[in-house]
Design a protein around this motif. Structure first.
Motif, PDB file in Angstrom:
ATOM      1  N   GLN A  82       0.807  -1.214   0.000  1.00  0.00           N
ATOM      2  CA  GLN A  82       0.000   0.000   0.000  1.00  0.00           C
ATOM      3  C   GLN A  82       0.842   1.266   0.000  1.00  0.00           C
ATOM      4  O   GLN A  82       0.408   2.307  -0.514  1.00  0.00           O
ATOM      5  CB  GLN A  82      -0.908  -0.025   1.234  1.00  0.00           C
ATOM      6  N   HIS A 142       0.847   5.831  -6.329  1.00  0.00           N
ATOM      7  CA  HIS A 142      -0.275   6.564  -5.753  1.00  0.00           C
ATOM      8  C   HIS A 142      -0.594   5.976  -4.383  1.00  0.00           C
ATOM      9  O   HIS A 142      -0.458   4.776  -4.153  1.00  0.00           O
ATOM     10  CB  HIS A 142      -1.528   6.472  -6.630  1.00  0.00           C
ATOM     11  N   ASN A 155      -3.844   6.061  -1.973  1.00  0.00           N
ATOM     12  CA  ASN A 155      -3.752   4.607  -2.052  1.00  0.00           C
ATOM     13  C   ASN A 155      -3.577   4.128  -3.496  1.00  0.00           C
ATOM     14  O   ASN A 155      -4.008   4.806  -4.426  1.00  0.00           O
ATOM     15  CB  ASN A 155      -5.029   3.975  -1.482  1.00  0.00           C
ATOM     16  N   GLY A 188      -4.414   2.662  -6.859  1.00  0.00           N
ATOM     17  CA  GLY A 188      -5.693   2.645  -7.552  1.00  0.00           C
ATOM     18  C   GLY A 188      -6.437   3.962  -7.494  1.00  0.00           C
ATOM     19  O   GLY A 188      -7.387   4.172  -8.247  1.00  0.00           O
ATOM     20  N   GLU A 189      -6.036   4.862  -6.586  1.00  0.00           N
ATOM     21  CA  GLU A 189      -6.639   6.190  -6.504  1.00  0.00           C
ATOM     22  C   GLU A 189      -5.801   7.141  -7.355  1.00  0.00           C
ATOM     23  O   GLU A 189      -4.722   7.562  -6.963  1.00  0.00           O
ATOM     24  CB  GLU A 189      -6.705   6.674  -5.059  1.00  0.00           C
ATOM     25  N   ARG A 190      -6.289   7.475  -8.530  1.00  0.00           N
ATOM     26  CA  ARG A 190      -5.515   8.255  -9.481  1.00  0.00           C
ATOM     27  C   ARG A 190      -5.275   9.686  -8.990  1.00  0.00           C
ATOM     28  O   ARG A 190      -6.054  10.246  -8.245  1.00  0.00           O
ATOM     29  CB  ARG A 190      -6.225   8.281 -10.833  1.00  0.00           C
ATOM     30  N   ASN A 191      -4.138  10.227  -9.439  1.00  0.00           N
ATOM     31  CA  ASN A 191      -3.765  11.619  -9.138  1.00  0.00           C
ATOM     32  C   ASN A 191      -3.578  11.877  -7.647  1.00  0.00           C
ATOM     33  O   ASN A 191      -3.819  12.990  -7.169  1.00  0.00           O
ATOM     34  CB  ASN A 191      -4.785  12.595  -9.739  1.00  0.00           C
ATOM     35  N   GLN A 192      -3.146  10.854  -6.927  1.00  0.00           N
ATOM     36  CA  GLN A 192      -2.748  11.000  -5.535  1.00  0.00           C
ATOM     37  C   GLN A 192      -1.223  10.898  -5.446  1.00  0.00           C
ATOM     38  O   GLN A 192      -0.592  10.232  -6.261  1.00  0.00           O
ATOM     39  CB  GLN A 192      -3.389   9.914  -4.679  1.00  0.00           C
ATOM     40  N   SER A 240      -4.272  -2.294  -6.943  1.00  0.00           N
ATOM     41  CA  SER A 240      -5.429  -1.501  -6.524  1.00  0.00           C
ATOM     42  C   SER A 240      -5.855  -1.909  -5.122  1.00  0.00           C
ATOM     43  O   SER A 240      -5.960  -3.092  -4.809  1.00  0.00           O
ATOM     44  CB  SER A 240      -6.603  -1.684  -7.489  1.00  0.00           C
ATOM     45  N   LEU A 270      -8.714  -0.788  -3.994  1.00  0.00           N
ATOM     46  CA  LEU A 270     -10.137  -0.465  -4.017  1.00  0.00           C
ATOM     47  C   LEU A 270     -11.018  -1.698  -3.898  1.00  0.00           C
ATOM     48  O   LEU A 270     -12.243  -1.592  -3.910  1.00  0.00           O
ATOM     49  CB  LEU A 270     -10.468   0.303  -5.302  1.00  0.00           C
ATOM     50  N   LYS A 303      -6.212   8.032   5.791  1.00  0.00           N
ATOM     51  CA  LYS A 303      -6.425   6.763   5.103  1.00  0.00           C
ATOM     52  C   LYS A 303      -5.989   5.617   6.009  1.00  0.00           C
ATOM     53  O   LYS A 303      -4.968   5.698   6.674  1.00  0.00           O
ATOM     54  CB  LYS A 303      -5.638   6.735   3.789  1.00  0.00           C
TER      55      LYS A 303
END
Length: 658
Positions: free
Chosen positions: A154, A159, A161, A163-167, A235, A237, A271
């Motif tokens: 993780q 990114h 997390n 799978g969370e885009r633009n992090q 991911s 998610l 998170k």
């Protein structure tokens, strides 16, 4: 039976679980450890806290029992808290079909770095993967936090997390390339002894590695490889039922991490961390019904692994005792500090003067200044509120490393319960800050004339990379003065330039100059300069363990005659260079807690040490810090200190103006 299953999966019945700290210990309470029914807060490890041979056999038997029920053929490794390999067991069904492939995608999409390299079972590739997973579970955990290789997964990706885009990238982005066999800090050899021990593949982000606990204190780790893939979960998610993770979780029965300390009870940036994607409902058989290890005759064999294991089941060391290589410091009163010791119980890194007196003259570090800097940094840590520990309000637990301007170790000191991974990492961080901040950084990197030699999946030579190319990229990205003008780089600033996106996390932006391009080249197995500096020696060590070479790697990861970054570089925050006036004389690195805490302890520890020494040493002058640079129109960051960081204090902005 019901009570045992309740305890295994953390349903909060304290009377049934005895505080949630594991169940098969032969140790009772004693004056220097917390009662068995009380949670540990960093003070429970004692001379009775270790894995017995019977414990190791039980862990192996539970893993094999579960693998049989799943129809899987697994290789299982068990280590103690400082990485001694206590056993490696390969089930009878493991064969060439179980060769281990290092990749983030299947089929392989990226062909640089370690992506696509296959480690054949015939030469022990499965054992290397299992050992790395076990060491990761052990090294990332403490009495205040229990992390697994799924947690590692993780926090190392592009990114957070995943799978969370633009992090932004994971908070421990790059930590996978630490604990390397070529490090001049980690310890090698098959005999049980002092640690921290090296890992054959660095730290693992492939689910299937867990810590092992007894009476609330971590005593080791277990790692499992059964699916032939040493990989990541791209991911977060969703939840996955992973066969390696199922087997490894079953192996921890009776040694499971306390529920209140597991990753899912700890948050960063709002998170929640992930401990495991599998639980009781995902196990086909009750691990409590596993047969004795003696009943496994014919089910597989114990493996001798060159450089790691003798092929026997062995007892682990007791953490915090001299036999483990970590014991209380005797010459830093009032700090509850610990030092790293050799087999003769001698402090490996007592404070000493800089080795660079020929270049710096009287400006070089003195031993007393090193001692004060260690004292001040540990003092800040002891006041600071931990970020990735429970219970909330406990102090930060870290390792502090001090190096001179040539990267020589001048002193190391740790708090009582800091996770083991932070030792090697703190040293990487200190050396990285010094290297990037030195006016001869470009010359040093260009002077590494041996190219990085990538491999095809069959281990035959593929493309090569010259380290000097990264200097060219930096000077194009930042300006022609980059790595030559003495700009002060913290690891946070250098890490900004080591991400596959600049600014960090924003898809579609170009990569930083020290990173591979995200378009077809970057992965957690192909990070750029960080990996390429050590790549040849990582492969050379694998070849040695596999019996393909008679020579193991030396204590210098970089392909350079100068061991300035002898254990490799690190690219997540927690270090600053040290100055006397405007002259760089060394660096301080901190690791083990949240990255903002690591930043603060290094920066504020140096500031307070300078005050105690009458201004003799100091942080970089503000006008030469990397946050004066704006490559691509975006300002670099130097440090980031947490808000209201101290226990029993409402002080804020504690790093401002310093």
């Amino acid at each position: 039976m019901i009570r045992r299953l309740i305890c295994l999966f953390g349903i909060t019945l304290v009377t049934a679980c005895g505080g949630g700290g594991g169940g098969s210990s032969t140790a009772g309470s004693s004056p220097d450890r917390a009662p068995d029914n009380a949670p540990c807060e960093g003070q429970c490890a004692s001379a009775t806290s270790f894995l017995e041979q019977a414990d190791v056999r039980r862990v192996l038997a539970q893993a094999v029992h579960q693998a049989d029920a799943l129809g899987a053929a697994a290789t299982i490794a068990v280590v103690d808290r400082v990485g001694n390999v206590l056993a490696v067991y390969r089930m009878a069904g493991v064969n060439a079909d179980n060769d281990v492939e290092l990749a983030t995608d299947f089929p392989v999409q990226v062909t640089t770095g370690l992506e696509g390299v296959v480690l054949p079972v015939a030469v022990g590739g499965d054992a290397l993967a299992a050992i790395a997973k076990a060491i990761t579970g052990a090294y990332l955990s403490s009495e205040g936090n229990a992390f697994t290789t799924r947690t590692a997964n993780q926090i190392v990706q592009e990114h957070f997390n995943p799978g969370e885009r633009n992090q932004p990238g994971g908070p421990l982005f790059g930590v996978q390339f630490s604990q390397l066999a070529c490090s001049d800090f980690t310890v090698g050899g098959v005999d049980i002894g002092v640690g921290p021990r090296r890992s054959p593949l660095g730290l693992a982000a492939d689910p299937g590695g867990f810590p092992l606990y007894k009476d609330g204190t971590p005593v080791g780790g277990v790692g499992v490889i059964a699916d032939g893939r040493y990989s990541i979960d791209k991911s977060l998610l969703d939840s996955d039922v992973d066969v390696d993770e199922q087997i490894a979780l079953a192996a921890t029965f009776g040694f499971i991490a306390p529920p209140d300390r597991r990753a899912e009870r700890i948050t960063v940036e709002g998170k929640v961390f992930r401990f495991s994607d599998v639980d009781l409902g995902d196990l086909p058989v009750d691990p409590a019904q596993a047969p004795d290890f003696a009943a496994l005759a014919g089910a597989g064999e114990l493996l001798a692994v060159r450089g790691y294991s003798t092929g026997q089941v062995r007892r682990g060391t007791a953490f915090g005792q001299p036999e483990s290589g970590v014991r209380p410091a005797t010459d830093f009163p009032g700090l509850d500090a610990f030092v790293f010791v050799d087999g003769g119980n001698n402090n490996r890194y007592p404070p000493r003067a800089g080795t660079d007196g020929a270049e710096l003259g009287e400006a070089a570090f003195s031993a007393e200044e090193v001692r004060q800097l260690l004292t001040s940094a540990i003092g800040v840590a002891n006041r600071a509120r931990a970020q990735i520990r429970r219970p909330v309000g406990t102090p930060a637990r870290v390792t502090v490393s001090i190096v001179d301007s040539r990267g020589a170790i001048l002193g190391m000191l740790r708090t009582r319960d800091g996770p083991m991974f932070g030792a090697d990492v703190s040293l990487q961080k200190a050396r990285t800050a010094v290297l990037f901040s030195s006016p001869d950084a470009a010359d040093f990197l260009r002077g590494i004339s041996t190219p990085t030699q990538y491999l095809n999946p069959d281990l035959s030579p593929a493309a090569t990379v010259n380290i000097g190319d990264y200097v060219d990229a930096a000077q194009l990205f930042i300006g022609p003065q980059a790595l030559t003008d003495g700009t002060a780089f913290s690891d946070r600033a250098g890490g900004n330039l080591s991400r596959p996106f600049y600014p960090d996390g924003i898809i579609g932006n170009p990569s930083g100059p020290f990173s591979k391009s995200y378009d077809g080249e970057w992965s957690v197995f192909s990070t750029g300069l960080q990996l390429d500096l050590s790549f040849n020696n990582i492969i050379a060590h694998i070849a040695f363990v596999a019996g393909l070479s008679d020579t193991d790697v030396g204590a210098n990861c970089a392909q350079s005659a100068q061991p300035r970054v002898a254990n490799g570089i690190q690219i997540f925050p927690g270090s600053v260079p040290v100055y006397r006036g405007s002259t760089i004389i060394g660096g301080i690195g901190v690791s083990g807690d949240g990255i903002e805490q690591d930043d603060m302890i290094s920066f504020l520890g140096l500031h307070e040490a300078g005050e105690a020494l009458g201004g003799a040493i100091n942080n970089a002058p503000a006008e030469i810090r990397a946050d004066q640079l704006t490559p691509g129109g975006v300002r670099l960051r130097y440090i980031q200190c947490p808000q209201t960081p101290f226990i029993n204090s409402d002080a804020q902005f504690v790093c401002a103006g310093k």
